[in-house]
Design an enzyme around this catalytic site. Structure first.
Site, short mmCIF file in Angstrom:
data_model
loop_
_atom_site.label_atom_id
_atom_site.label_comp_id
_atom_site.label_asym_id
_atom_site.label_seq_id
_atom_site.Cartn_x
_atom_site.Cartn_y
_atom_site.Cartn_z
N ARG A 244 33.53 -10.49 40.14
CA ARG A 244 34.27 -11.57 40.78
C ARG A 244 33.27 -12.63 41.23
O ARG A 244 32.14 -12.31 41.62
CB ARG A 244 35.08 -11.07 41.99
CG ARG A 244 36.35 -10.31 41.63
CD ARG A 244 37.40 -11.23 41.04
NE ARG A 244 38.69 -10.58 40.82
CZ ARG A 244 39.05 -9.97 39.71
NH1 ARG A 244 38.21 -9.91 38.68
NH2 ARG A 244 40.25 -9.43 39.59
N GLU A 273 37.79 -20.84 39.98
CA GLU A 273 37.92 -20.83 38.52
C GLU A 273 39.04 -21.78 38.11
O GLU A 273 40.18 -21.56 38.53
CB GLU A 273 38.22 -19.40 38.02
CG GLU A 273 37.07 -18.46 38.23
CD GLU A 273 37.39 -17.02 37.82
OE1 GLU A 273 36.47 -16.19 37.83
OE2 GLU A 273 38.56 -16.72 37.51
N HIS A 292 36.42 -16.30 32.41
CA HIS A 292 37.00 -15.03 32.89
C HIS A 292 37.79 -14.34 31.77
O HIS A 292 38.99 -14.09 31.90
CB HIS A 292 37.90 -15.27 34.11
CG HIS A 292 38.08 -14.05 34.95
ND1 HIS A 292 38.35 -14.10 36.29
CD2 HIS A 292 38.01 -12.73 34.64
CE1 HIS A 292 38.47 -12.87 36.78
NE2 HIS A 292 38.27 -12.03 35.79
#
Length: 327
Positions: A244, A273, A292
């Site tokens: 993360r 993000e 991601h």
């Protein structure tokens, strides 16, 4: 379930950028009566009492106290992926709602991706691609060099399912493997991948050529890697983050990269993000950032969906819930 009404399950929406995949809907509708957030908001009074589960895809729909108050018969929230930092576990527990996630479905692809980031960064793959296709390139410089992966030392912070699978892959590259974890693995597990346990993270940071982060985001791991930790790393080391974004102090990372405290970073996760388009990390040649996508393969996303379906069915039937997160 012939002759019986299918259980009502709340989803955010179908299709689009973050909705439930359209090619998953036909499968899910065999088992559930899916209700979108739009439908729910248009008829809260009726649907609120009928909804018994929430199917949480891409961290949506958001589970707020207001939502829980309006879903009196909610039994389970099934969340996709491994991370649960987007959920208030105490709040769910106070309403007697169970929680599941899909940790094993994502582990193989995420471990593969961690290795891909390490290889791409060490061999300067993105820079090389840009050089090869640039209209300004007239020759390839002979002194354009990367770093070796085979035989290098890999430090894995977080030796859970994903971290262990990274170690299995790294063994094939003849890497020396160090790891730091809350709990030490068994001697048999360590021996199988040739991993050495570092009780103190400092020892791992000081020795590793590559430091790979594979931990859950918790209060204990929030900014686990900051200025002090980065200064302990070798100036030739690369930081790889597949966990993360908030596990790393990004301001400290920018400073460390600018000052050559560390050599490079390869990040599948950031905070936020996506990053703001003027963020300094986006302008650095020694940084690779991906959106991601550690678990982003068709097979894995399908398996995640099936795992979530099975958890909801078990939760509504009073059976043991696969991958239940204990609150």
């Amino acid at each position: 379930m012939e002759g019986q009404e299918l259980p009502y399950v709340l989803i955010d929406y179908i299709g689009g950028k973050h909705g439930v995949y359209e090619d998953h809907i036909e499968f899910l509708e065999k088992y559930f009566h899916l209700i979108t957030m739009k439908e729910y908001l248009e008829n809260k009074k009726l649907l609120g009492k009928k909804i018994r589960a929430v199917y949480m895809w891409y961290q949506k729909p958001v589970i707020s106290e207001e939502l829980l108050q309006n879903l009196p018969n909610l039994k389970i929230v099934a969340s996709s992926g491994v991370g649960i930092d987007h959920l208030d576990l105490n709040l769910l527990s106070s309403y007697g709602v169970k929680l599941s996630n899909t940790p094993f479905a994502v582990s193989t692809d995420t471990a593969d991706f961690g290795m891909a980031l390490m290889l791409a960064s060490s061999r300067r793959l993105v820079e090389g691609h840009q050089m090869a296709i640039s209209p300004d390139t007239e020759y390839f410089p002979a002194d354009w060099l990367g770093a070796e992966v085979s035989g290098a030392t890999l430090g894995i912070v977080g030796m859970g399912t994903i971290g262990y699978k990274v170690a299995q892959r790294a063994k094939a590259f003849e890497m020396k493997i160090l790891y730091h974890n809350r709990n030490q693995r068994t001697k048999e597990e360590e021996s199988a991948v040739g991993a050495i346990y570092c009780k103190k993270i400092d020892d791992l940071l000081q020795q590793s050529d590559f430091v790979l982060l594979s931990v859950k985001l918790t209060p204990q791991t929030h900014r686990l890697i900051g200025k002090r930790e980065l200064e302990l790393m070798k100036p030739t080391a690369t930081l790889i983050n597949i966990s993360r974004g908030l596990v790393v102090d990004q301001d400290a990372l920018v400073e460390a990269l600018q000052n050559k405290t560390v050599k490079a970073a390869a990040l599948d996760v950031t905070y936020p993000e996506p990053l703001p388009r003027d963020h300094p990390l986006l302008k650095m040649k020694n940084v690779i950032i991906t959106p991601h996508i550690g678990s982003a393969t068709k097979k894995t996303r399908r398996l995640m969906m099936e795992n979530m379906m099975e958890s909801i069915q078990a939760g509504l039937s009073g059976l043991p819930i696969p991958n239940e997160v204990l609150l």
